[in-house]
Each structure stands twice: as C-alpha cells, then as structure tokens.
Motif scaffolding. Structure first.
Motif, PDB file in Angstrom:
ATOM      1  N   THR A   1       0.819  -1.231   0.000  1.00 28.24           N
ATOM      2  CA  THR A   1       0.000   0.000   0.000  1.00 28.24           C
ATOM      3  C   THR A   1       0.843   1.267   0.000  1.00 28.24           C
ATOM      4  N   TYR A   2       1.882   1.293  -0.811  1.00 28.99           N
ATOM      5  CA  TYR A   2       2.619   2.532  -1.053  1.00 28.99           C
ATOM      6  C   TYR A   2       1.882   3.333  -2.115  1.00 28.99           C
ATOM      7  N   PRO A   3       1.978   4.654  -2.075  1.00 24.05           N
ATOM      8  CA  PRO A   3       1.385   5.448  -3.163  1.00 24.05           C
ATOM      9  C   PRO A   3       2.124   5.157  -4.475  1.00 24.05           C
ATOM     10  N   VAL A   4       1.391   4.697  -5.492  1.00 18.93           N
ATOM     11  CA  VAL A   4       1.962   4.380  -6.803  1.00 18.93           C
ATOM     12  C   VAL A   4       1.136   5.086  -7.862  1.00 18.93           C
ATOM     13  N   LYS A   5       1.809   5.730  -8.765  1.00 18.24           N
ATOM     14  CA  LYS A   5       1.127   6.489  -9.821  1.00 18.24           C
ATOM     15  C   LYS A   5       0.235   5.557 -10.644  1.00 18.24           C
ATOM     16  N   GLY A   6      -1.004   5.988 -10.849  1.00 20.49           N
ATOM     17  CA  GLY A   6      -1.934   5.214 -11.656  1.00 20.49           C
ATOM     18  C   GLY A   6      -2.784   4.245 -10.865  1.00 20.49           C
ATOM     19  N   MET A   7      -2.438   3.993  -9.601  1.00 22.48           N
ATOM     20  CA  MET A   7      -3.216   3.072  -8.779  1.00 22.48           C
ATOM     21  C   MET A   7      -4.410   3.806  -8.163  1.00 22.48           C
ATOM     22  N   PRO A   8      -5.556   3.129  -8.012  1.00 25.41           N
ATOM     23  CA  PRO A   8      -6.735   3.786  -7.441  1.00 25.41           C
ATOM     24  C   PRO A   8      -6.492   4.232  -6.007  1.00 25.41           C
ATOM     25  N   GLY A   9      -7.051   5.404  -5.683  1.00 33.32           N
ATOM     26  CA  GLY A   9      -6.884   5.972  -4.355  1.00 33.32           C
ATOM     27  C   GLY A   9      -5.791   7.004  -4.261  1.00 33.32           C
ATOM     28  N   PHE A  10      -4.939   7.088  -5.274  1.00 31.04           N
ATOM     29  CA  PHE A  10      -3.819   8.036  -5.229  1.00 31.04           C
ATOM     30  C   PHE A  10      -3.898   9.060  -6.364  1.00 31.04           C
ATOM     31  N   GLU A  11      -5.112   9.289  -6.874  1.00 31.56           N
ATOM     32  CA  GLU A  11      -5.257  10.192  -8.018  1.00 31.56           C
ATOM     33  C   GLU A  11      -4.859  11.632  -7.680  1.00 31.56           C
ATOM     34  N   GLU A  12      -5.083  12.073  -6.434  1.00 30.17           N
ATOM     35  CA  GLU A  12      -4.797  13.464  -6.063  1.00 30.17           C
ATOM     36  C   GLU A  12      -3.396  13.634  -5.478  1.00 30.17           C
ATOM     37  N   PHE A  13      -2.611  12.577  -5.431  1.00 28.31           N
ATOM     38  CA  PHE A  13      -1.271  12.673  -4.866  1.00 28.31           C
ATOM     39  C   PHE A  13      -0.339  13.386  -5.842  1.00 28.31           C
ATOM     40  N   VAL A  14       0.672  14.038  -5.294  1.00 31.16           N
ATOM     41  CA  VAL A  14       1.661  14.787  -6.077  1.00 31.16           C
ATOM     42  C   VAL A  14       2.879  13.898  -6.323  1.00 31.16           C
ATOM     43  N   CYS A  15       3.405  13.907  -7.550  1.00 30.82           N
ATOM     44  CA  CYS A  15       4.594  13.114  -7.893  1.00 30.82           C
ATOM     45  C   CYS A  15       5.848  13.973  -7.785  1.00 30.82           C
TER      46      CYS A  15
END
Length: 822
Positions: free
Chosen positions: A202-216
C-alpha cells in the motif's frame, strides 16, 4: 527541545540556497551532456538497450533439442557471470537485463497444428519474433528444465557463490533476510522496493486507485548505486478526516537536516496525539504552512535521483500525499519471520547502539527517527545481509548458530541442478500444472486440474517467480480420447499444408512431358513433385479423341506456388492458353486470409522472396502484378506459339528460342546483395543449401520493412533484370512446408490425391479450432502478466504417431516495455 517556527524557517531557507546551487550545477551538467563537439547540436539520446533474442537464418532451418533449449534458459538466468556461454544455436543480447524466465509447455500439439489453425493463433504468430522447430523428447520436459545440470565452471562467480553457500550454517540458509537478499554485499539499488512490492504494501503508486490526487516528485526513471539517500519521517495528528500531517523532517546522506516543517492540518483537530507525535496546540497555533507548501518544498529539495529511506515509510508518503518511486524501507530490510516487523526503537538500540523514542521525551523526534532509519539502511548496505544477520542473530532474532562438526572429506558437493542453483542465488522457482513427476520441491509446485486454473493461479502471484514453468494439458487430454481421429487429423494436416504449395496447370498439348513441365515451373521456385494427369476429350467425330494433358505441380515453398499463379497463368502453348490454379477444396476457402496473415507474420515483416528467371523466359512472360494487395503489376498473358520439333516442347516462345535444356541461372549472395541493396540495407541472404545445385531462388532479409516495400514497388524494374519477387510467406524456420510431415511420405496419406482434393471440415475440426483460439488467448494473458525484460518461451511439445515423430515448435521472445521494444 522542540524547534520554534522561526528556527524551522531558517533551516529551510539556509538549505534552499544549497539546493538552488546544486540544481544549477545539475542543470549545467545535463546541458553539457546533451551537447556534442559542435556547438548547438543536441545528441539524440538512444533508448535503453533491452534484451532480445536472435537466431541465425541458417540455424532456423534445423530443429532444436531439449538440451539446446535448456542451454538458452541457463544462459538467460545465469549469464557469463555464472560461467555459462552463449547458446550454440541463438544469441541473447544484453542478458544482464533479463529479469526472469517463463516457459509455457503445451502438451499434445505439434508444429502442424499451429499452421493448420494459423488464423486462430493470433497472439502466437504476432507476438513472438523467433520460431524454431522442436524435436519431441521422450522425457518429462518440465522436470528436465528444473533438474538439468548447469555446466560446471571453476573460474566463474557462480562456483564461488555455491562454495560460499555450502559453508553457510543451516540456521542462516532459511533466514528471512538471507532468503530475500542473498549473502553477498550489494549496492543500494538491490534493496529498492519494486513496484509490485509497493503496490502490495500500500505505497502510493502512480496510476493506482486511491492516489489520483497525490503529487509526484520530479524523479528519474532509474537510479544507481551512487544515488543519494534521504531519511524521511513524519508525525500526524487525528482530525475529522483521519490522520493528517503535522510535521515532516528530512535528512541528507551526511545526516544533516535539510528540512523540518510544522504543518497546519486542513481539518479540525480532534487529538494532537502528543504522546507519540510531540505536537501540541501551542506549537501549531502560529503555523500557516499547508500540505501543498510542504509538497512544493520537498520537490524542490530532493534531487532527481534521490532515494527516500524510512521505517514503514509508506505511512509517511500517504500523510504527505506524495508519490516517489525509489524507496528503501528499513522495516523490510531487517526482516522477521511470517511478515512481522521490528520497531525502529529496537533496531536503533540493537544495531546503532542508540536510544531513541525514550519515555523522558515528550513524543517522537522526527529528525532523530529519520536519521536512525537512514543510518540503519547505510549500515545494511555497507555491511551486507550475511554479516548483518551473523552480527545480530542473537540480539535481534533470538537464536545462535551452533557449530556443526563435519568431516571435510565427506562435505556435500553443491548441487548443479538448475532449480537448486537459482534457489541458492535467492531466486524463486515454481511449477504450475497437473500433478506429475516434476523434479522440484513440493513447496514450489502448484497442481491444478485445468488450464484455466493454472492460468488463474499464475496470475494471482503478487510477484512472478524468477523461473516459472506452466504446463497446459487440456488439449492433450481431449485428443487422447480419440486416437483414431488423432491419426486421421495428422494425415489431413499434412495434406492441408501440402495443398497450399500445389497448383494444377493445363491443358498441355499431347506429348508434353513431366520433365518439360518441371523445367517450365522451376522458374518460379524449387519443385517438390510433379504428377501428370492425362485427360481424354471427345470432339466432333465419335471415334476421334484428343488427349489433353494436365499436371499437378507441388512446390517446396509456398512462394513458388504464388509466383507460378501470377506469372504462368494464361501462358499460351501452341496457340492454346494454359490455366494455372490452386486445388478447389473446402479447406482452402480461407486461403487468402491465411496468405495475408503470413505476409504480416512477425517473422516475415522484412523478408522478400526472389527467383532468377531464365533470360529467354523472362522476356516472354509478362511481369505480373499483385499478391494479396502487394503491388507487382496485373498479369497480362503472352501469346506464344510453340511448334513441335522432334516431339520436344517448346522450342520457341513468341519467336524467341527457349532453351529449357541448357540455360541455367544461378544466384549468388554477391549478386543478390548488389541488386537489392539499393532498396535498403540487406541484413542476410538465405540461399538453398543443397549441394551440387545452383541456387535459383533466395530469401532476402532487410534491416527494416521499408527496404522490402521499396523493392516491391520496383518489381517491374526488377523483372527487366530477370528477377521475379513476392513477399515472403513460408516461415523461415521451415525448409519447406512439406518437411513438417516428412516422417510419412505422401503415400502414407490414405487416398493421397483423392484425399488432397476432397478434405472436409468436420465437427471435430471446428471444435479443435475453438480450443486453439482459447489456448491462444490464455497464452496472451500469461505474456501480458510477465514483468518487463522476461524471457518468454512457448513450447508445443510435438507428438508421436504411427508414422514417427511429429515435430513440435518453440516460440521465443523477450517481453519489453511498451514503446521501447527493439
């Protein structure tokens, strides 16, 4: 002492100056890297070199054995570092970048099944760039892959690794740290979490559901062992929306604090969690820094190739709503059994000999925690997993190594079995299939009753094994139930493939011999067999009959039949036009679709077929035009008058002497390369290998497809130079289509010629076509689920019949990243 808001700001300002200077230097270095010796010229960056497989054209015409296949698997998995040489029959480029090996074994199917159901097997024919005939093996192929011994090499690093592993105490061999990371000291990239592991944890990964608003972060795709480590730790409080960030600390690889910020949560705070976070209401009251501000500062501070280190750092990244692809988690470095984790406080005390998170302090200090995680990672990388375990086995894992008394003379010899070596090196192996006698530990076998279950079990794996073997047996089980039909099916398969190389021609005048038919049709390609078919025809007077002669011409190559249809159809002999056509047969109704698919086959995209015409014949036969939409020019029959002279046909064509008995045209690699090199770079030229015979045809492989298409557009000019061409159709690994069934002669097929022209598609054939389509879709799903840079092998095992062995087929491809395939 907790930092004030002013001191926190001063730290950030001081380090931001360093960051700007560092960024400027980085940008300058990047600019220099993009410049060449000439000012203003930019270097076009080459795509990364990815592993790929290639088979020499001359080797494609020879079948491979199971031992030769295992040669490739050993080299792909171990490489030169393991003392393994390149396979004798192919070349695997950039082996070091191979990330895994997958073999799918399909029981009960032969090479002929693939070409019979060619249109149904879209994935197999389009995806795999190498296709080689496979000699059936009497042994259990899956078992042989795992148990085949790797060649011994005393000077290789593999031998040293095996010796070292043989010296490892039993208490360490199955230790979770050793099992995961091996025993050797490695660079930091060996301890980065893979994307699969990040998703699972459950790390934030680009493209995975639930992390759409996270900043890269502005991170590069790949880091190196010299990339900088940054320790990270965050503190949270409880709000109406759950846990939210209240403080973030970042330390660089030298242990200097480069960022320490208090953060004002967006939602109303329910509890400051002061006992753990150390945050109080008084500390946050003057703070105006938001989560967006912290995200922006982190992106500015972190270099492009930074590696973040933390203890359960996924929680910190989620609190920051930040996505960073390169992470080392110390809770997963110092592993415990059954997925349990050490607390950071325990690791710092036992490994670093430092007390953190003590009761005297009011809450955790994130700077102290970030520094502890950083130093734990640095210690692990510099010391190596084996030494870390040996030094802290008792105080961390709670047991000691008992000395084992062994007789040096009776010390066990390290196993050279392929599966054993991979497991010794820390690589996982697995078998998925029906219960069978496979030489592999039961813990590494997954038994299932159907192909559907095998596929589902393989795709459920959170991480693909380094070596995986899947066995699909459903088709073989169904075919075993109808042995009589199976034998009949093989006969009809041979007849179908031969039919594709056959043309019927005529009528020829009486007296036209088989020898003369062969000489006429050899201008289109090598002829396998000719059968004369005399047909009496009644004319006006009741007692007068004229004997018209037809011929069945079977070419060795499918291209020969195509060229004959386009060049000789409509040729007039003695004022009588001959017709050249294919057999009229229900099985060939989809022949045009098959020809189109063969032209677009992955093996034929850059290949061209050419024949060298006899000079007199080239001038008499009009150049013909299209092969399934590929321009060659429309056919225009010639009117040629042949006169019989001493019973020999034909001495003249349109008044020109046609010396069928003496004129011989030979192709050489030099002349072909010189002629076709003007259309594009010629990679290889394959000439027939028969000794004592002059080559009249050739297969030309261009570097790219544009060379092939350029030659096809210039077919009329080539015709004037006495060359007839068409796109390659016959797969290059087959010397001839008939060779697939060479174990049984044509006479072995019941009702040879009658069967050839009266085959029908039974309900069994239709059922088989549906099963083959389902198999192809399953193979496609397996391929798509493989990690990038995995060597993928699909093996049709072949069959044994009353007529001998029916050869199998081996498909080979290295799965590459989208858009980067070579």
């Amino acid at each position: 002492m907790e930092p004030s808001s002013s001191s926190l700001s001063s730290v950030a300002v001081k380090n931001s100056g360093k960051k700007r200077k560092s960024s400027a230097l980085t940008a300058q270095d990047e600019a220099k890297r993009l410049k060449t010796g000439q000012e203003g010229e930019e270097v076009v960056e080459c795509p990364p070199r990815l592993p790929r497989i290639s088979v020499p054209p001359e080797r494609l015409q020879q079948p491979i054995t199971l031992n030769e296949l295992t040669e490739l698997l050993h080299y792909a998995a171990l490489g030169k570092a393991g003392g393994i040489k390149q396979p004798s029959w192919c070349h695997l480029h950039h082996q070091r970048k191979v990330t895994g090996v997958n073999v799918v074994i399909v029981d009960g199917l032969a090479q002929s099944h693939f070409y019979k159901h060619y249109l149904s097997l879209q994935h197999l024919r389009a995806r795999y760039s190498s296709r080689v005939t496979f000699t059936p093996s009497p042994n259990n192929v899956a078992s042989e892959i795992f148990s085949n011994e790797v060649p011994k090499s005393e000077d290789s690093s593999l031998s040293h690794t095996l010796k070292e592993n043989n010296d490892i105490p039993k208490a360490l061999k199955n230790h979770p740290v050793i099992t995961k990371f091996g025993t050797k000291r490695k660079g930091l990239t060996a301890y980065l979490l893979t994307q699969e592991e990040m998703i699972k944890k459950t790390y934030p990964v680009k493209g995975m559901p639930g992390f759409e608003e996270f900043v890269c972060t502005d991170s590069v795709d790949c880091v190196t062992d010299r990339s900088p480590l940054y320790g990270l730790d965050c503190e949270m409080c409880l709000t109406e929306k759950g846990n939210e960030l209240t403080r973030v600390s970042l330390v660089d690889s030298d242990g200097n604090c480069v960022m320490d910020e208090l953060v004002k949560p967006q939602n109303r705070i329910l509890s400051y969690l002061t006992k753990f976070s150390g945050i109080t209401a008084a500390m946050l009251r003057p703070i105006t820094t938001t989560l967006r501000d912290v995200q922006a500062k982190l992106r500015a501070v972190l270099p492009w190739d930074a590696v973040l280190v933390g203890h359960s750092v996924n929680n910190d990244l989620i609190a920051l709503k930040l996505i960073h692809p390169h992470v080392i988690d110390t809770s997963l470095l110092y592993r415990k059994e059954f997925g349990q984790r050490f607390k950071l406080k325990i690791l710092a005390e036992k490994v670093l000999k430092r007390q953190i998170q003590t009761e005297e302090k009011n809450g955790h200090n994130p700077i102290e925690d970030a520094l502890a995680a950083l130093e734990l990672a640095q210690y692990f990388i510099q010391t190596g997993p084996r030494q870390v375990v040996e030094h802290h086995l008792e105080d961390l894992w709670g047991y000691t190594i008992e000395e084992e008394v062994t007789d040096c003379a009776s010390a066990p010899t390290p196993s050279l079995r392929f599966a054993d070596i991979l497991q010794t090196l820390g690589q996982s192996v697995a078998f998925f299939g029906k219960r069978s006698d496979v030489s592999l530990d039961l813990s590494n076998q997954r038994w299932h009753s159907s192909d559907k279950e095998v596929l589902a079990a393989f795709r459920r794996q959170t991480k693909s094994p380094f070596l995986s073997v899947l066995q699909f047996s459903s088709l073989a089980d169904q075919l075993k139930g109808c042995v009589a039909h199976q034998e009949q099916q093989h006969q009809r398969l041979r007849a179908y493939l031969q039919n594709m190389c056959v043309v019927f021609a005529g009528p020829f005048p009486a007296g036209f011999s088989e020898r003369e038919v062969k000489r006429l049709f050899c201008c289109c390609g090598p002829v396998w067999k000719i059968k004369m078919l005399p047909t009496p025809v009644r004319v006006c007077l009741p007692c007068v009959r004229i004997l018209h002669v037809h011929a069945m011409v079977e070419f060795e190559l499918l291209e020969g039949a195509v060229v004959a249809l386009k060049t000789l159809n409509g040729l007039n002999l003695h004022g009588q036009s001959i017709k050249v056509q294919r057999p009229v047969d229900e099985s060939l109704l989809d022949l045009d679709l098959t020809l189109n698919a063969l032209m677009d086959d992955a093996l034929n995209t850059t290949n061209l077929y050419t024949v060298k015409l006899k000079p007199t014949l080239a001038g008499c036969i009009k150049h013909s035009g299209k092969v399934n939409g590929h321009t060659l020019d429309p056919p225009c029959p010639v009117v040629a008058s042949f006169k019989a002279t001493k019973g020999l046909w034909p001495p003249k064509v349109n008044g020109k002497q046609l010396k069928l008995t003496t004129t011989k045209c030979a192709l050489s690699e030099e002349t072909v390369r010189e002629t076709f090199g003007r259309f594009g770079t010629v990679d290889t030229i394959v000439l027939p290998a028969e000794s004592g015979r002059r080559a009249s045809h050739a297969c030309i492989k261009f570097k790219n497809s544009e060379g092939k298409h350029s030659a096809l557009r210039s077919s009329e000019d080539l015709w004037k130079e006495e060359y007839a061409i068409c796109p390659s159709l016959t797969p290059p690994h087959l010397r001839s289509w008939v060779s697939m069934s060479a174990m049984g002669s044509s006479a072995d097929v019941k009702g040879d010629d009658g069967e050839r022209t009266h085959m029908h598609t039974s309900s069994q054939d239709q059922k088989m076509a549906l099963m083959m389509g389902k198999l192809d879709r399953r193979l496609g799903k397996v391929f798509r689920s493989l990690p990038d840079c995995t060597l993928s092998v699909v093996l049709l095992l072949g069959c044994t019949s009353a007529h001998g062995h029916l050869p199998g087929l081996c498909f080979i491809e290295v799965k590459c990243r989208s858009g980067a395939e070579q």
